[in-house]
Design an enzyme around this catalytic site. Structure first.
Site, PDB file in Angstrom:
ATOM      1  N   SER A 185      47.972  30.696  43.914  1.00 15.31           N
ATOM      2  CA  SER A 185      47.536  30.492  42.539  1.00 15.31           C
ATOM      3  C   SER A 185      48.260  31.429  41.601  1.00 15.31           C
ATOM      4  O   SER A 185      48.611  32.553  41.965  1.00 15.31           O
ATOM      5  CB  SER A 185      46.035  30.732  42.437  1.00 15.31           C
ATOM      6  OG  SER A 185      45.332  29.725  43.095  1.00 15.31           O
ATOM      7  N   HIS A 198      48.604  25.581  47.806  1.00 15.80           N
ATOM      8  CA  HIS A 198      48.431  26.536  48.895  1.00 15.80           C
ATOM      9  C   HIS A 198      49.755  27.029  49.455  1.00 15.80           C
ATOM     10  O   HIS A 198      49.779  27.956  50.252  1.00 15.80           O
ATOM     11  CB  HIS A 198      47.526  25.928  49.973  1.00 15.80           C
ATOM     12  CG  HIS A 198      46.089  26.028  49.582  1.00 15.80           C
ATOM     13  ND1 HIS A 198      45.085  26.302  50.456  1.00 15.80           N
ATOM     14  CD2 HIS A 198      45.498  25.918  48.373  1.00 15.80           C
ATOM     15  CE1 HIS A 198      43.926  26.345  49.812  1.00 15.80           C
ATOM     16  NE2 HIS A 198      44.162  26.105  48.540  1.00 15.80           N
ATOM     17  N   LYS A 204      31.938  32.413  42.741  1.00 14.52           N
ATOM     18  CA  LYS A 204      32.236  32.289  41.316  1.00 14.52           C
ATOM     19  C   LYS A 204      32.371  30.819  40.903  1.00 14.52           C
ATOM     20  O   LYS A 204      31.852  30.401  39.869  1.00 14.52           O
ATOM     21  CB  LYS A 204      33.527  33.042  41.002  1.00 14.52           C
ATOM     22  CG  LYS A 204      33.770  33.225  39.511  1.00 14.52           C
ATOM     23  CD  LYS A 204      34.890  34.222  39.253  1.00 14.52           C
ATOM     24  CE  LYS A 204      35.194  34.268  37.769  1.00 14.52           C
ATOM     25  NZ  LYS A 204      36.198  35.285  37.430  1.00 14.52           N
ATOM     26  N   ASP A 205      33.061  30.024  41.745  1.00 14.74           N
ATOM     27  CA  ASP A 205      33.229  28.596  41.422  1.00 14.74           C
ATOM     28  C   ASP A 205      31.895  27.870  41.389  1.00 14.74           C
ATOM     29  O   ASP A 205      31.673  26.998  40.549  1.00 14.74           O
ATOM     30  CB  ASP A 205      34.150  27.919  42.457  1.00 14.74           C
ATOM     31  CG  ASP A 205      35.624  28.168  42.147  1.00 14.74           C
ATOM     32  OD1 ASP A 205      35.911  28.807  41.116  1.00 14.74           O
ATOM     33  OD2 ASP A 205      36.481  27.739  42.929  1.00 14.74           O
ATOM     34  N   GLU A 261      38.124   4.930  24.188  1.00 18.38           N
ATOM     35  CA  GLU A 261      37.215   6.035  24.445  1.00 18.38           C
ATOM     36  C   GLU A 261      37.822   7.334  23.938  1.00 18.38           C
ATOM     37  O   GLU A 261      39.041   7.436  23.764  1.00 18.38           O
ATOM     38  CB  GLU A 261      36.959   6.153  25.948  1.00 18.38           C
ATOM     39  CG  GLU A 261      36.295   4.946  26.527  1.00 18.38           C
ATOM     40  CD  GLU A 261      37.034   4.456  27.743  1.00 18.38           C
ATOM     41  OE1 GLU A 261      38.129   3.892  27.585  1.00 18.38           O
ATOM     42  OE2 GLU A 261      36.533   4.664  28.854  1.00 18.38           O
TER      43      GLU A 261
END
Ligand code: HEM
Lengths: 257, 566
Positions: free
Chosen positions: B220, B216, B244-245, B288
């Site tokens: 971005s 922040h 959208k997220d 894994e």
């Protein structure tokens, strides 16, 4: 584009390699049609109660003399279609060690639905001692504890054979096509006609192997039906929710592009 | 904290709190009106998805911990009790078990996005480094968590991986014994692992907080990799990106739910449904799936690393850095310093490689004398002198004294054993991510405008996948082999097959077997992994010509109709 071709060729390479690799001392068991894998990716899978009841009979009459089933409660047998009285009856045929009582002594009593299946041996060492040093594993998780579990179990029970020329099995061991390393310390436990069925199902090795596998698949994964039914609902909900969110997103973004 | 020029809220309760502690003001500033580039694609969903996964893991984990027992005698049973007797326990465990996998899926995509669009570059270096720290913490948490059910893979995976630390010089054994709390993976290991597995997710949570804080500050990045120039290039986070997220998250949850409900054990290993047994080693010990590429890198180092290789590599690195950082007269540098650095380096490499890689050749006796013919003679000559074998007097050869001398010389000649080399390579492969912002000096961020970088990033991604495959396979697995030389001997080899010692006769020396096994596959792609960061990225940073960047995000978005973007 060439990236895609590259990826595809590597995937193909991977598959061919895997098939070639399987030719070692471990033979991949062929897939069988199980009702619990019903539908694409098994989404409509269900347990066949009649088959499980026959499987329970085989477990109790054959396997139980060597193998424990220590994670299953008698009350769980409800899932096989038995009612309370029948379960009480089955449980009471077992003798459970309980206690200590008020006088500090352990005592025997008949089994109750809230008991677990009673193990044939007091401990692992006793089990080994009675089986020439080989430990008969607990069967409550066996189909989860092997790759392609149910197929493997069926293949194992029907996979006894004469050792190929040049191979020797020493005393107490038996050649099995599907056991890793092939030399198994369990004598063929099942053969045609060994257990009598009351429902007219064929009394054959093939049918026995399917039934005991069906029963043990349930024992390892008792919530499979509930899980898949819930899963269908969850998936439908999520898909609808995704559709709603898609249109919300479109509406919000209208004119913003 | 920004309470000076605060706007009033209509709701009296909210206003009462906010005037005392402006939490709503901050939330609105950071998540409500936060200006966000308007051109995100769906790759920008995965940070939020990772956040969702972290919360899912913490919530399910805490409830599981209420029913779990950290004791080697009870752990396996307590997990099975959760699966069978606790209401909804099977669902809880499957959410947590598959959640680890889907957390890694989300974070791997998130990291790919960061590399592909150059999000690690200035001014987001610290943001990126915090991300790598989260990744390391996640790996530690997942590894430790896998030990808790105390199945066969829990025990043996933990044994193999913790044992690695014993290769660390001086403190190795201390580290291992501290991890174990004893002399093997046992009850003290399980109890401390449980405590750490409970703790680490909250540490992750704290670092995620810093990560988002840093985000922040810088704002971005976006698919074009150019900074927003003004309000016309951004949109408020809410409602645009909240909508959208959420959509992206729900789609991700469809895949996640599919695994939880229809293939819950697909990503696990059947051996972990067998209670741990220190006396029985599983046939193949595999971690894994999300560790497999790093496991392949670990196992790829099968050779010890001697001083010749280290000094050779050092000289090469020095020459490479000098050459890269020299602005003018690159040509003349090349001619002059080439002789001083690169030729000696090559010479040392050959020596080091002969000693490290080529197995002691087939020995042939002629009239009772050991003979080497052709190239083998040269190789043995190199070995004899450059491993200081000549220091061992002929008179004591074959005695234990000679062996002890050899061991003492090797201790000086080989500072990095194969085991330590593997550990260094594995941690180095992640450490490279930390320095990535400084390895890549290219001014353009997004791979969209760097055609060569784009190809190499995609190749890199594919090779990480191949490394993952290599990590899942046994080391000695042979993919392809051919036998050169005497046809009859080859035939005999092919049919004599394994362990037929009796069939072995002298003809075998007339054949050479060329093969590609899993170790070689892993070595090749490990080489590419390191070359990508240490050679390709620096070179591209220096020499790649980028395509023209658009003037602004706004302009590029408006022109999008005509262009088919990535
Ligand atoms: C627990 C795991 C993680 C969580 C919860 C998380 C969360 C987030 C969130 C919410 C964002 C903003 C949304 C977005 O841009 O996608 C973000 C951005 C970012 N993350 Fe992470 N992250 C995690 C792990 C990582 C890792 C492992 C890396 C890299 C090694 C990383 C690198 C970045 C970068 C570079 C950004 C800025 C993105 C941009 O604007 O281009 N993150 N993270």
């Amino acid at each position: 584009m060439f990236i895609r071709i590259l990826t595809v060729s590597f995937v193909l390479l991977g598959f061919s390699v895997q098939n070639a690799g399987a030719a070692g001392d471990q033979v991949s068991p062929p897939s069988q049609p199980w009702s619990f894998y019903n539908g694409p990716a098994g989404v409509f899978g269900y347990y066949d109660q009649a088959s499980m009841q026959r499987g329970l009979k085989i477990y109790r009459e054959v396997c139980a003399s060597c193998h424990s089933l220590k994670r299953v409660y008698f009350r769980n047998l409800e899932a096989l279609g038995y009612n309370e009285a029948q379960i009480k009856n089955i449980a009471s045929e077992y003798t459970v060690v309980d206690g200590p009582n008020d006088e500090g002594d352990m005592f025997d009593r008949p089994g109750k639905p809230s008991d677990k299946f009673v193990s044939p041996f007091a401990n692992d060492n006793a089990a080994k001692y009675a089986n020439n040093g080989a430990f008969p594993p607990d069967l409550s998780l066996i189909t989860k504890a092997r790759a392609k579990g149910p197929d493997y179990l069926y293949a194992l029970l029907t996979g006894y054979a004469q050792p190929p020329a040049g191979e020797h099995v020493s005393g107490g061991q038996h050649w099995n096509t599907y056991f890793p390393g092939h030399k198994l310390s369990m004598a063929p436990p099942l053969s045609d006609g060994q257990v009598s069925y009351e429902d007219g199902s064929p009394e054959t090795l093939d049918q026995y192997a399917r039934d005991i596998t069906h029963f043990l698949a349930w024992a390892a994964d008792p919530y499979m039906e509930e899980r898949k039914k819930t899963g269908l609902k969850v998936l439908i909900f999520l898909l609808v929710f995704a559709g709603v969110m898609y249109s919300v997103k479109k509406k919000v973004w209208k004119g913003a592009h | 904290m920004g309470s000076a020029n605060r706007e009033k809220f209509d709701n009296t309760v909210v206003e009462w709190i906010d005037s005392r502690m402006p939490i709503f003001t901050i939330l609105n500033k950071e998540y409500g009106v936060f200006p966000t580039p308007r051109n995100f694609n769906y790759f920008w969903n995965f940070g939020a998805i990772a956040m969702f996964m972290l919360m899912t893991m913490i919530i399910t984990g805490i409830i599981l911990a209420m029913h779990y027992t950290a004791d080697t005698k009870l752990a396996f049973d307590s997990v099975e009790r959760i699966m069978r007797d606790v209401n909804g326990g099977w669902l809880l465990r499957y959410i947590h078990m598959n959640g680890a996998s889907f957390f890694f899926i989300a974070v791997y995509i998130h990291m790919f996005r960061g590399i592909y669009y150059g999000s690690y570059k200035k001014p987001r270096e610290l943001l990126w480094i915090l991300g790598v720290i989260i990744f390391l913490l996640m790996m530690a948490t997942a590894f430790i968590g896998y030990v808790l059910p105390w199945g066969q893979m829990s025990l043996w995976g933990a044994t193999v991986i913790t044992n690695l630390f014993s290769a660390v010089p001086f403190v190795g054994n201390w580290i291992v014994e501290t991890l174990w709390g004893g002399y093997s993976v046992d009850n003290p290991t399980l109890t401390r692992f449980f405590a750490l597995h409970f703790l680490l997710p909250f540490v992750i949570f704290a670092v995620v907080f810093l990560h988002v804080w840093a985000l922040h500050v810088s704002g971005s990045n976006n698919p074009l990799g150019i900074e927003p120039k003004g309000p016309q290039d951004t949109l408020p986070f809410n409602p645009y990106y909240t909508a959208k997220d959420t959509f992206g998250l729900v789609v991700f949850m469809v895949a996640y739910a599919f695994f939880i409900f229809f293939a819950p054990d697909f990503l696990g290993h059947p051996d972990n449904y067998i209670p741990a047994d220190p006396l029985v080693t599983p046939a193949h010990i595999v971690p894994e799936w999300y560790f497999l590429p790093f496991y392949a890198i670990l196992r790829a180092v099968t050779f010890s690393i001697n001083w010749y290789l280290i000094i050779g590599a050092g000289l090469c690195a020095y020459a490479f850095i000098k050459w890269m950082t020299k602005n003018k007269e690159r040509e003349s540098f090349f001619v002059k310093e080439y002789m001083v650095f690169v030729l000696p380096a090559l010479f040392l490499f050959v020596l080091g490689a002969v000693i490290a890689f080529i197995p002691v050749s087939e020995q042939q006796f002629v009239d009772g004398e050991l003979q080497y013919v052709g190239i083998a003679r040269i190789i043995e000559g190199i070995r004899y002198y450059f491993t200081f074998d000549f220091l061992i007097p002929d008179s004591i050869r074959g005695t234990t004294e000679a062996v002890e001398m050899r061991v003492a010389i090797d201790a000086l000649l080989i500072p990095i054993s194969a085991k330590l080399g593997g550990v260094l390579a594995m941690f180095g492969s992640i450490a490279l991510l930390i320095v990535l912002p400084w390895l890549d000096s290219h001014p353009v961020r997004s791979a969209r405008f760097r055609p060569l970088f784009r190809i190499f990033v995609l190749l890199f991604t594919v090779s990480v996948g191949i490394l993952g495959y290599a990590g899942s396979q046994p080391a000695d697995k042979v993919y392809w082999s051919t036998c050169l030389g005497d046809a009859v001997a080859c035939e005999a080899l092919a049919h004599g097959g394994h362990g037929a010692g009796a069939e072995h006769h002298s003809d075998a020396s007339a054949t050479t077997i060329i093969k590609l096994d899993n170790t070689m596959l892993a070595q090749a792609f490990t080489g590419f992994y390191f070359a990508f960061f240490l050679i390709i990225i620096p070179l591209l940073g220096r020499f790649e010509k980028a395509r023209a960047l658009p003037y602004s995000i706004h302009e590029a978005v408006l022109g999008k109709e005509q262009r088919a973007g990535v």
